[in-house]
Write an enzyme that holds these catalytic residues in place. Sequence first.
Site, PDB file in Angstrom:
ATOM      1  N   HIS A 166      64.215 -49.696  59.986  1.00 50.75           N
ATOM      2  CA  HIS A 166      62.511 -49.635  59.247  1.00 50.75           C
ATOM      3  C   HIS A 166      62.502 -48.388  57.922  1.00 50.75           C
ATOM      4  O   HIS A 166      61.700 -48.685  56.848  1.00 50.75           O
ATOM      5  CB  HIS A 166      61.473 -49.574  60.049  1.00 50.75           C
ATOM      6  CG  HIS A 166      61.355 -50.966  60.399  1.00 50.75           C
ATOM      7  ND1 HIS A 166      60.184 -51.767  60.076  1.00 50.75           N
ATOM      8  CD2 HIS A 166      61.821 -51.030  61.108  1.00 50.75           C
ATOM      9  CE1 HIS A 166      60.695 -52.669  60.880  1.00 50.75           C
ATOM     10  NE2 HIS A 166      61.113 -52.086  61.724  1.00 50.75           N
TER      11      HIS A 166
ATOM     12  N   HIS B 230      53.761 -51.034  69.905  1.00 52.10           N
ATOM     13  CA  HIS B 230      55.478 -50.975  69.834  1.00 52.10           C
ATOM     14  C   HIS B 230      56.022 -49.486  69.931  1.00 52.10           C
ATOM     15  O   HIS B 230      57.008 -49.010  70.112  1.00 52.10           O
ATOM     16  CB  HIS B 230      55.951 -51.429  68.487  1.00 52.10           C
ATOM     17  CG  HIS B 230      57.399 -51.489  68.252  1.00 52.10           C
ATOM     18  ND1 HIS B 230      58.345 -52.540  69.052  1.00 52.10           N
ATOM     19  CD2 HIS B 230      57.950 -51.196  67.046  1.00 52.10           C
ATOM     20  CE1 HIS B 230      59.509 -52.067  67.909  1.00 52.10           C
ATOM     21  NE2 HIS B 230      58.876 -51.378  66.910  1.00 52.10           N
TER      22      HIS B 230
HETATM   23 ZN   LIG Z   1      60.319 -51.086  65.096  1.00 54.98          ZN
END
Ligand SMILES: [Zn+2]
Length: 254
Positions: A58, A111
């Site tokens: 990300h 997460h």
């Molecule tokens: Zn992730």
Amino acid sequence: MLQVVPVKAFKDNYIWTLRNASHAAVVDPGEAQPVLDYLAREKLELAAILATHHHADHVGGIAELLQRHRVPVYGPRNEPIPTLTHPVGGGDKVSLAPLGVEFAVLDIPGHTRAHIAYYGAGSLFCGDTLFACGCGRLFEGTAEQMYASLDKLARLPDETKVYCGHEYTLANIGFAKAVEPGNAALRQREEKDRGLSEAGRPTLPSTIGEEKATNPFLRAREPAVVESVNKYLGSRVSDPVRVFAAIRDWKNKF
Ligand SMILES: [Zn+2]
């Protein structure tokens, strides 16, 4: 007019690109090259980078993007992302003037420990927390945290467009059907998303309304889901956090 365009990265990541006729902002650029190619092809100037959490798929492209474009980088204050210029957290606003859009930052840990989402212009960019018909794995947070984060997102208006970080929808629907075989909305969704996928199109964005109707991780209070989880566990639980935790465990082994 603001458009949201998927730029693909790696095997199944989406770098969501917000654009108008002259500028673009990117969410979660795990890779730089697909973004640089898109900006060049469309003759757009990069205005900002937004990150939802610290995982490399990300944020891995941010440093290279910054070598070519001096732009603000927004991201979670309490995660190790050295390229951030504007650390933010829940309650903050992110205003992207060149695109005429403002986002509210939401804290959605689970997460990762300080994962955030960006909500504005009827759209939600939620990284690896809420997936289409699924949710992210619990790498750094607890089931309680993730359940509360998903609950927060489920309270957004039904028509909110959900832009998540990966194309996992069809596999997630396969699991959701095991949890809730009698859910007619789920079967309709499978037909629609299979059609999109076969046409080579993203199944995203979905909507909060669609997720509430079909995503087992948002349905831990539904009697049919509780029943199914009890069968999986071989014992009776009804507390929504425990039901959620059992669904997450089941999915990990599915
Ligand atoms: Zn992730």
